[in-house]
Design a protein around this motif. Structure first.
Motif, PDB file in Angstrom:
ATOM      1  N   GLU A 133       0.845  -1.187   0.000  1.00 21.43           N
ATOM      2  CA  GLU A 133       0.000   0.000   0.000  1.00 21.43           C
ATOM      3  C   GLU A 133       0.890   1.250   0.000  1.00 21.43           C
ATOM      4  OE1 GLU A 133      -3.370   0.298   2.498  1.00 21.43           O
ATOM      5  OE2 GLU A 133      -3.679  -1.858   2.585  1.00 21.43           O
ATOM      6  N   PRO A 134       0.478   2.290  -0.741  1.00 25.44           N
ATOM      7  CA  PRO A 134      -0.765   2.304  -1.518  1.00 25.44           C
ATOM      8  C   PRO A 134      -0.660   1.466  -2.792  1.00 25.44           C
ATOM      9  CG  PRO A 134       0.453   4.302  -1.947  1.00 25.44           C
ATOM     10  CD  PRO A 134       1.208   3.568  -0.861  1.00 25.44           C
ATOM     11  N   VAL A 193      -1.368   1.225  -6.626  1.00 23.14           N
ATOM     12  CA  VAL A 193      -1.413   2.266  -7.652  1.00 23.14           C
ATOM     13  C   VAL A 193      -2.049   1.720  -8.926  1.00 23.14           C
ATOM     14  CG1 VAL A 193      -0.067   3.856  -9.081  1.00 23.14           C
ATOM     15  CG2 VAL A 193       0.625   3.404  -6.718  1.00 23.14           C
ATOM     16  N   PRO A 231      -2.429   2.992 -12.643  1.00 27.33           N
ATOM     17  CA  PRO A 231      -1.937   4.074 -13.510  1.00 27.33           C
ATOM     18  C   PRO A 231      -3.027   4.796 -14.272  1.00 27.33           C
ATOM     19  CG  PRO A 231      -0.572   2.119 -13.734  1.00 27.33           C
ATOM     20  CD  PRO A 231      -1.772   1.699 -12.951  1.00 27.33           C
ATOM     21  N   SER A 232      -3.971   4.069 -14.879  1.00 24.56           N
ATOM     22  CA  SER A 232      -5.012   4.741 -15.658  1.00 24.56           C
ATOM     23  C   SER A 232      -6.189   3.813 -15.885  1.00 24.56           C
ATOM     24  CB  SER A 232      -4.460   5.217 -17.006  1.00 24.56           C
ATOM     25  OG  SER A 232      -4.065   4.123 -17.805  1.00 24.56           O
ATOM     26  N   THR A 282      -6.451   8.783 -13.589  1.00 24.66           N
ATOM     27  CA  THR A 282      -5.015   8.526 -13.705  1.00 24.66           C
ATOM     28  C   THR A 282      -4.343   8.666 -12.343  1.00 24.66           C
ATOM     29  OG1 THR A 282      -4.602  10.854 -14.270  1.00 24.66           O
ATOM     30  CG2 THR A 282      -4.893   9.311 -16.103  1.00 24.66           C
ATOM     31  N   ASP A 283      -3.227   7.955 -12.187  1.00 21.13           N
ATOM     32  CA  ASP A 283      -2.429   8.005 -10.957  1.00 21.13           C
ATOM     33  C   ASP A 283      -3.296   7.811  -9.717  1.00 21.13           C
ATOM     34  OD1 ASP A 283      -0.119   8.492 -12.461  1.00 21.13           O
ATOM     35  OD2 ASP A 283      -0.492  10.654 -12.460  1.00 21.13           O
ATOM     36  N   VAL A 284      -4.131   6.789  -9.768  1.00 22.27           N
ATOM     37  CA  VAL A 284      -5.043   6.511  -8.657  1.00 22.27           C
ATOM     38  C   VAL A 284      -4.332   5.660  -7.609  1.00 22.27           C
ATOM     39  CG1 VAL A 284      -7.237   5.465  -7.986  1.00 22.27           C
ATOM     40  CG2 VAL A 284      -7.029   6.613 -10.208  1.00 22.27           C
ATOM     41  N   THR A 285      -4.380   6.100  -6.370  1.00 26.56           N
ATOM     42  CA  THR A 285      -3.838   5.318  -5.266  1.00 26.56           C
ATOM     43  C   THR A 285      -4.989   4.795  -4.411  1.00 26.56           C
ATOM     44  OG1 THR A 285      -3.592   7.263  -3.830  1.00 26.56           O
ATOM     45  CG2 THR A 285      -1.705   6.650  -5.200  1.00 26.56           C
ATOM     46  N   ARG A 338      -5.833   2.780  -0.737  1.00 28.70           N
ATOM     47  CA  ARG A 338      -5.380   2.306   0.565  1.00 28.70           C
ATOM     48  C   ARG A 338      -6.510   1.539   1.246  1.00 28.70           C
ATOM     49  NH1 ARG A 338      -0.573   4.638   2.170  1.00 28.70           N
ATOM     50  NH2 ARG A 338       0.078   6.486   0.999  1.00 28.70           N
ATOM     51  N   GLY A 345      -6.687  10.517  -6.696  1.00 27.37           N
ATOM     52  CA  GLY A 345      -6.071  10.554  -8.011  1.00 27.37           C
ATOM     53  C   GLY A 345      -6.588  11.713  -8.836  1.00 27.37           C
ATOM     54  N   ALA A 404      -8.883  -2.200  -9.358  1.00 31.22           N
ATOM     55  CA  ALA A 404      -7.778  -2.040  -8.414  1.00 31.22           C
ATOM     56  C   ALA A 404      -7.616  -3.287  -7.547  1.00 31.22           C
ATOM     57  CB  ALA A 404      -8.003  -0.811  -7.537  1.00 31.22           C
TER      58      ALA A 404
END
Length: 248
Positions: free
Chosen positions: A65-66, A68, A70-71, A88-91, A93, A125, A225
Motif C-alpha cells: 500500500e498504496p 497504484v 496508472p489509468s 489517472t495516478d489513482v492510489t 489504501r 487521483g 484495483a
C-alpha cells in the motif's frame, strides 16, 4: 508474493511426510478435502494479510500500500447516467485491512471462491469526466478522492496447470474476477464546472446524497484495483503449488 501466504514452495504431502491426504501451507497442515482445505486456507490467509501493508523484507516482499492504478477509462450509459470519464495516478489504501470470511475450493471445477470483508477503501487521483447524472449535466477535471466502506467482496479464481521442467505441473491462476457490494460511499471532485465553487459544492453534495445510485461510476475502478491487488498474489502462490495437490 504469496510466499508470505501459503508456503513458499509447495510442500507436497509426500515430501512433508504427511501422507497424501494433507498439504503443508506455510505451517498450516491442511487436509486436501475441498471443504476442510477451504477453511485451512482462510485461516492461513487471515494470519498473513495484515502484514501486506508494510511488506516483509525478509521474504523480499515490498509494501503493498498504496496500491497504484496508472489509468482507467470508463464509458457508462445506463438509464439516467451517461458519463465518460478517465482516472489517472489513482492510489488505493485499505486492502490489507481485509478479512477472509470464507474460502471454498471446487477442485472438480478448477475454481476457488473467497468471500472477503473490507472495512474501508480510500482512493485518490486525477479525474476527467463529462456527461449527465440523473438529467443534471456534469463536467470537470482535477483531483478526486473517494471512500468506500463495509465492503463485501467475492473473488473468483479459475485454476489451471503450467508445465514444469521436472514434469510436475504447477498450479496456475488462469483468471481472477472481483465483485463487491458497498455499505456506504462518499466522494469529492475538485474543479467541477471549471472551478465554479457554488456549482461544484452543489454537485458534490448531490453525489454524496445519491451515492447508492451513482457509486457504480467508481465501482469499476475499485474492482479493477482489487483485481490488480489479488492477481499477482495468486500468480505467485499457485506457481509454488503442484497442480495435482489441488485439482481433481
Amino acid at each position: 508474493m504469496w510466499k508470505l501466504f501459503l508456503v513458499l514452495g509447495s510442500v507436497s504431502a509426500a515430501h512433508a511426510g504427511l501422507g497424501k491426504s494433507f498439504i503443508n501451507f506455510g505451517g498450516f497442515i491442511c487436509p486436501r478435502e475441498d471443504r476442510a482445505l477451504g477453511r485451512c486456507l482462510r485461516d492461513a490467509l487471515n494470519t498473513y494479510i495484515p502484514k501486506l501493508a508494510t511488506g516483509l523484507p525478509e521474504y523480499g516482499i515490498p509494501p503493498s500500500e498504496p496500491l497504484v492504478v496508472p489509468s482507467l477509462s470508463i464509458q457508462q450509459s445506463t438509464g439516467p447516467i451517461t458519463v465518460w470519464s478517465s482516472y489517472t495516478d489513482v492510489t488505493v489504501r485499505g486492502p490489507s485491512t481485509m478479512k477472509i470470511k470464507d474460502v471454498k475450493v471446487h477442485s472438480d471445477e478448477h475454481k476457488v471462491v473467497a468471500k472477503i470483508y473490507i472495512p474501508e477503501l480510500r482512493m485518490k487521483g486525477n479525474y476527467d469526466l463529462s456527461g449527465n447524472l440523473m438529467m443534471l449535466p456534469i463536467k470537470g477535471d482535477g483531483k478526486f478522492s473517494a471512500k468506500y466502506g463495509d465492503i463485501d467482496a467475492v473473488v473468483t479464481i479459475n485454476l489451471g496447470r503450467t508445465p514444469r521442467h521436472n514434469g510436475v505441473d504447477a498450479l496456475s491462476c488462469e483468471d481472477l474476477h472481483v465483485k463487491f457490494h458497498l455499505g456506504y460511499a462518499s466522494m469529492q471532485l475538485q474543479n467541477l464546472f471549471g472551478g465554479d465553487d457554488e456549482l461544484g459544492n452543489t454537485m458534490n453534495a448531490f453525489l454524496n446524497e445519491n451515492w447508492q445510485k451513482l457509486a457504480e461510476e467508481l465501482k469499476t475502478p475499485m474492482e479493477e484495483a482489487l483485481r490488480d491487488f489479488f492477481k499477482p498474489l495468486a500468480d505467485h502462490a499457485f506457481a509454488t503449488l503442484n497442480a495435482d495437490d489441488i485439482l481433481a
